[in-house]
Design a protein around this motif. Structure first.
Motif, PDB file in Angstrom:
ATOM      1  N   LEU A  20     153.033-105.004 -20.485  1.00  0.00           N
ATOM      2  CA  LEU A  20     154.273-104.417 -21.211  1.00  0.00           C
ATOM      3  C   LEU A  20     154.947-103.471 -20.395  1.00  0.00           C
ATOM      4  CD1 LEU A  20     152.069-104.280 -24.697  1.00  0.00           C
ATOM      5  CD2 LEU A  20     153.806-105.946 -24.155  1.00  0.00           C
ATOM      6  N   ARG A  21     156.006-102.954 -20.859  1.00  0.00           N
ATOM      7  CA  ARG A  21     156.948-101.748 -20.298  1.00  0.00           C
ATOM      8  C   ARG A  21     157.374-101.003 -21.178  1.00  0.00           C
ATOM      9  NH1 ARG A  21     161.270-100.908 -15.474  1.00  0.00           N
ATOM     10  NH2 ARG A  21     159.591-100.544 -14.370  1.00  0.00           N
ATOM     11  N   TYR A  22     157.081 -99.633 -21.371  1.00  0.00           N
ATOM     12  CA  TYR A  22     157.914 -98.666 -22.257  1.00  0.00           C
ATOM     13  C   TYR A  22     158.735 -98.095 -21.405  1.00  0.00           C
ATOM     14  CZ  TYR A  22     153.870 -99.853 -25.178  1.00  0.00           C
ATOM     15  OH  TYR A  22     152.882-100.525 -26.123  1.00  0.00           O
ATOM     16  N   VAL A  23     160.253 -97.869 -21.955  1.00  0.00           N
ATOM     17  CA  VAL A  23     161.156 -97.186 -21.277  1.00  0.00           C
ATOM     18  C   VAL A  23     161.829 -96.257 -22.124  1.00  0.00           C
ATOM     19  CG1 VAL A  23     163.382 -97.610 -19.759  1.00  0.00           C
ATOM     20  CG2 VAL A  23     161.533 -99.300 -19.542  1.00  0.00           C
ATOM     21  N   THR A  24     162.032 -95.037 -21.485  1.00  0.00           N
ATOM     22  CA  THR A  24     162.798 -94.007 -22.385  1.00  0.00           C
ATOM     23  C   THR A  24     163.523 -93.146 -21.411  1.00  0.00           C
ATOM     24  OG1 THR A  24     161.325 -92.021 -22.037  1.00  0.00           O
ATOM     25  CG2 THR A  24     160.625 -93.752 -24.033  1.00  0.00           C
ATOM     26  N   PRO A  25     164.368 -92.333 -21.698  1.00  0.00           N
ATOM     27  CA  PRO A  25     165.209 -91.543 -20.592  1.00  0.00           C
ATOM     28  C   PRO A  25     164.378 -90.771 -19.783  1.00  0.00           C
ATOM     29  CG  PRO A  25     166.350 -91.481 -22.760  1.00  0.00           C
ATOM     30  CD  PRO A  25     164.988 -92.323 -23.094  1.00  0.00           C
ATOM     31  N   ARG A  26     163.268 -90.261 -20.381  1.00  0.00           N
ATOM     32  CA  ARG A  26     162.414 -89.260 -19.508  1.00  0.00           C
ATOM     33  C   ARG A  26     160.966 -89.933 -18.892  1.00  0.00           C
ATOM     34  NH1 ARG A  26     160.972 -84.046 -22.315  1.00  0.00           N
ATOM     35  NH2 ARG A  26     160.673 -83.345 -20.145  1.00  0.00           N
ATOM     36  N   ILE A  27     160.694 -91.017 -19.444  1.00  0.00           N
ATOM     37  CA  ILE A  27     159.324 -91.486 -19.091  1.00  0.00           C
ATOM     38  C   ILE A  27     159.179 -93.013 -19.075  1.00  0.00           C
ATOM     39  CG2 ILE A  27     158.250 -91.456 -21.478  1.00  0.00           C
ATOM     40  CD1 ILE A  27     155.458 -90.546 -19.888  1.00  0.00           C
ATOM     41  N   THR A  28     158.845 -93.501 -17.979  1.00  0.00           N
ATOM     42  CA  THR A  28     158.564 -94.852 -18.218  1.00  0.00           C
ATOM     43  C   THR A  28     157.033 -95.408 -17.789  1.00  0.00           C
ATOM     44  OG1 THR A  28     160.674 -95.481 -17.270  1.00  0.00           O
ATOM     45  CG2 THR A  28     158.982 -97.410 -17.023  1.00  0.00           C
ATOM     46  N   ILE A  29     156.630 -96.472 -18.708  1.00  0.00           N
ATOM     47  CA  ILE A  29     155.075 -96.744 -18.753  1.00  0.00           C
ATOM     48  C   ILE A  29     154.909 -98.137 -18.608  1.00  0.00           C
ATOM     49  CG2 ILE A  29     152.906 -96.590 -19.927  1.00  0.00           C
ATOM     50  CD1 ILE A  29     154.125 -94.353 -21.749  1.00  0.00           C
ATOM     51  N   ASP A  30     154.335 -98.607 -17.531  1.00  0.00           N
ATOM     52  CA  ASP A  30     153.927-100.019 -17.325  1.00  0.00           C
ATOM     53  C   ASP A  30     152.424-100.563 -17.530  1.00  0.00           C
ATOM     54  OD1 ASP A  30     156.765-101.527 -16.146  1.00  0.00           O
ATOM     55  OD2 ASP A  30     156.438 -99.742 -14.892  1.00  0.00           O
ATOM     56  N   VAL A  31     152.136-101.281 -18.403  1.00  0.00           N
ATOM     57  CA  VAL A  31     150.752-101.587 -18.553  1.00  0.00           C
ATOM     58  C   VAL A  31     150.449-103.147 -18.217  1.00  0.00           C
ATOM     59  CG1 VAL A  31     148.837-101.949 -20.266  1.00  0.00           C
ATOM     60  CG2 VAL A  31     150.611-100.054 -20.541  1.00  0.00           C
ATOM     61  N   ALA A  32     149.822-103.253 -17.164  1.00  0.00           N
ATOM     62  CA  ALA A  32     149.376-104.715 -16.703  1.00  0.00           C
ATOM     63  C   ALA A  32     147.856-105.041 -17.097  1.00  0.00           C
ATOM     64  CB  ALA A  32     149.625-104.526 -15.301  1.00  0.00           C
ATOM     65  N   ARG A  33     147.904-106.231 -17.481  1.00  0.00           N
ATOM     66  CA  ARG A  33     146.613-106.915 -17.505  1.00  0.00           C
ATOM     67  C   ARG A  33     145.785-107.302 -16.179  1.00  0.00           C
ATOM     68  NH1 ARG A  33     143.718-105.864 -21.847  1.00  0.00           N
ATOM     69  NH2 ARG A  33     142.597-107.810 -21.790  1.00  0.00           N
ATOM     70  N   ALA A  34     145.350-106.431 -15.664  1.00  0.00           N
ATOM     71  CA  ALA A  34     144.390-106.527 -14.359  1.00  0.00           C
ATOM     72  C   ALA A  34     143.560-105.401 -14.448  1.00  0.00           C
ATOM     73  CB  ALA A  34     145.659-106.240 -13.264  1.00  0.00           C
ATOM     74  N   ARG A  35     142.236-105.947 -14.158  1.00  0.00           N
ATOM     75  CA  ARG A  35     141.174-105.260 -14.013  1.00  0.00           C
ATOM     76  C   ARG A  35     141.388-103.960 -13.168  1.00  0.00           C
ATOM     77  NH1 ARG A  35     135.301-107.244 -15.677  1.00  0.00           N
ATOM     78  NH2 ARG A  35     134.028-105.296 -14.966  1.00  0.00           N
ATOM     79  N   CYS A  36     140.712-102.698 -13.431  1.00  0.00           N
ATOM     80  CA  CYS A  36     140.972-101.818 -12.505  1.00  0.00           C
ATOM     81  C   CYS A  36     139.812-100.845 -12.632  1.00  0.00           C
ATOM     82  CB  CYS A  36     142.135-100.844 -13.296  1.00  0.00           C
ATOM     83  SG  CYS A  36     142.666 -99.481 -12.155  1.00  0.00           S
ATOM     84  N   SER A  37     139.966 -99.927 -11.513  1.00  0.00           N
ATOM     85  CA  SER A  37     138.390 -99.137 -11.486  1.00  0.00           C
ATOM     86  C   SER A  37     138.995 -97.720 -11.229  1.00  0.00           C
ATOM     87  CB  SER A  37     137.693 -99.398 -10.249  1.00  0.00           C
ATOM     88  OG  SER A  37     136.538 -98.705 -10.088  1.00  0.00           O
ATOM     89  N   ASP A  38     138.153 -96.919 -12.244  1.00  0.00           N
ATOM     90  CA  ASP A  38     138.374 -95.497 -12.098  1.00  0.00           C
ATOM     91  C   ASP A  38     137.905 -94.839 -10.802  1.00  0.00           C
ATOM     92  OD1 ASP A  38     138.320 -92.818 -12.530  1.00  0.00           O
ATOM     93  OD2 ASP A  38     137.170 -92.777 -14.114  1.00  0.00           O
ATOM     94  N   GLY A  39     138.541 -94.297  -9.895  1.00  0.00           N
ATOM     95  CA  GLY A  39     137.920 -94.021  -8.820  1.00  0.00           C
ATOM     96  C   GLY A  39     137.234 -92.423  -8.665  1.00  0.00           C
ATOM     97  N   MET A  40     137.093 -91.900  -9.883  1.00  0.00           N
ATOM     98  CA  MET A  40     136.339 -90.556  -9.989  1.00  0.00           C
ATOM     99  C   MET A  40     134.952 -90.942 -10.642  1.00  0.00           C
ATOM    100  SD  MET A  40     135.518 -87.613  -9.455  1.00  0.00           S
ATOM    101  CE  MET A  40     137.119 -86.975  -8.808  1.00  0.00           C
ATOM    102  N   SER A  41     135.011 -91.938 -11.689  1.00  0.00           N
ATOM    103  CA  SER A  41     133.671 -92.106 -12.504  1.00  0.00           C
ATOM    104  C   SER A  41     132.949 -93.708 -12.038  1.00  0.00           C
ATOM    105  CB  SER A  41     133.616 -91.937 -13.973  1.00  0.00           C
ATOM    106  OG  SER A  41     134.588 -93.082 -14.358  1.00  0.00           O
ATOM    107  N   ASP A  42     134.035 -94.447 -11.360  1.00  0.00           N
ATOM    108  CA  ASP A  42     133.887 -95.608 -10.854  1.00  0.00           C
ATOM    109  C   ASP A  42     133.468 -96.817 -11.912  1.00  0.00           C
ATOM    110  OD1 ASP A  42     134.131 -95.288  -8.208  1.00  0.00           O
ATOM    111  OD2 ASP A  42     132.092 -94.556  -7.982  1.00  0.00           O
ATOM    112  N   ARG A  43     134.207 -96.335 -13.290  1.00  0.00           N
ATOM    113  CA  ARG A  43     133.904 -97.317 -14.415  1.00  0.00           C
ATOM    114  C   ARG A  43     135.091 -98.536 -14.231  1.00  0.00           C
ATOM    115  NH1 ARG A  43     133.522 -93.533 -19.421  1.00  0.00           N
ATOM    116  NH2 ARG A  43     135.156 -92.272 -18.169  1.00  0.00           N
ATOM    117  N   ASP A  44     135.029 -99.502 -14.713  1.00  0.00           N
ATOM    118  CA  ASP A  44     135.979-100.689 -14.816  1.00  0.00           C
ATOM    119  C   ASP A  44     136.724-100.606 -16.066  1.00  0.00           C
ATOM    120  OD1 ASP A  44     135.519-101.500 -12.307  1.00  0.00           O
ATOM    121  OD2 ASP A  44     134.004-103.019 -13.040  1.00  0.00           O
ATOM    122  N   TYR A  45     138.026-101.069 -15.978  1.00  0.00           N
ATOM    123  CA  TYR A  45     139.032-100.887 -17.219  1.00  0.00           C
ATOM    124  C   TYR A  45     139.717-102.102 -17.199  1.00  0.00           C
ATOM    125  CZ  TYR A  45     137.767 -95.787 -17.704  1.00  0.00           C
ATOM    126  OH  TYR A  45     137.409 -94.766 -17.669  1.00  0.00           O
TER     127      TYR A  45
END
Length: 235
Positions: free
Chosen positions: A70-95
């Motif tokens: 999904l993509r959220y587009v506004t004049p000030r901010i754009t957010i892209d959310v992709a269904r792809a497994r991801c790892s948090d570099g600080m705590s090393d948890r998966d999302y």
């Protein structure tokens, strides 16, 4: 660098090319280095970036379908959310999701959704731990900060003062206290580190372990403690 994201929205979630489905569930996230947090809730986008120095509030648009997400587009901010497994570099948890946020000319990347881990029960936290990271920052003080759990008792040293007290689990969350502490004065970073640790231990904390066996105690936003096991009971 890898991160994590927080959104609470009426949203459409797309998996691959499947049709979007409406949902009303919390979607949470944070990012680190630079630290950021984002919430979409009740029709509003709220973004806090650069460890609080950048703040954006905007009306949340209907998300557009994008490749695997999904993509959220506004004049000030754009957010892209992709269904792809991801790892948090600080705590090393998966999302479950990879997230990109663009504000003006600056882009940050992170992970979204709930961590893919099961909350541990008390026996999992039993033992001795060293604090590896506080609120997204690696601990680099001259003296290690430690926390121990035994039975219903918690004890430790902040790198400045020793502390101790009780802990319990309520509705899956870790609650500590009241905690007693010695009163030795410490200078500069040591005192700031102690204040951050005690502030976190005074909140309701979710508890999880990552794939490396580290213990992650999380409040909200960027407020986390990452612990690595030491001494007896180390795996």
């Amino acid at each position: 660098m890898k991160f994590a994201l927080a959104l609470s929205i009426p949203a459409l979630l797309i998996a691959g090319a499947a049709a979007a489905q409406p949902r009303e569930v919390p979607y949470k996230a944070v990012g680190t280095e630079p630290g950021w947090a984002l919430t979409i809730e009740k029709g509003l986008i709220r973004y806090v970036g650069d460890y609080g120095r950048t703040r954006v509030t905007a009306t949340a648009p209907v998300p557009r379908p994008s490749f695997n997400g999904l993509r959220y587009v506004t004049p000030r901010i754009t957010i892209d959310v992709a269904r792809a497994r991801c790892s948090d570099g600080m705590s090393d948890r998966d999302y479950p999701d990879s997230v990109t946020v663009t504000v003006g000319r600056k882009t940050v990347r992170g992970c979204g959704g709930d961590p893919i881990v099961a909350p541990p029960r008390a026996p999992v936290i039993e033992g001795n731990w060293e604090v590896q990271a506080i609120e997204g920052h690696t601990v680099r003080g001259p003296r290690a900060a430690t926390i121990s759990f035994s039975g219903n008792r918690i004890s430790g040293n902040s790198g400045c003062n020793s502390f101790g007290g009780s802990f319990r689990f309520e509705r899956g969350f870790l609650l500590t206290g009241p905690l007693m502490s010695t009163k030795m004065a410490c200078m500069g970073p040591a005192m700031m580190q102690e204040q951050a640790i005690m502030r976190l231990l005074g909140q309701r904390l979710s508890v999880s372990t990552n794939r490396d066996g580290k213990l992650v105690l999380s409040a909200t936003g960027l407020r986390t403690l990452v612990l690595v096991r030491t001494g007896p009971g180390r795996r």
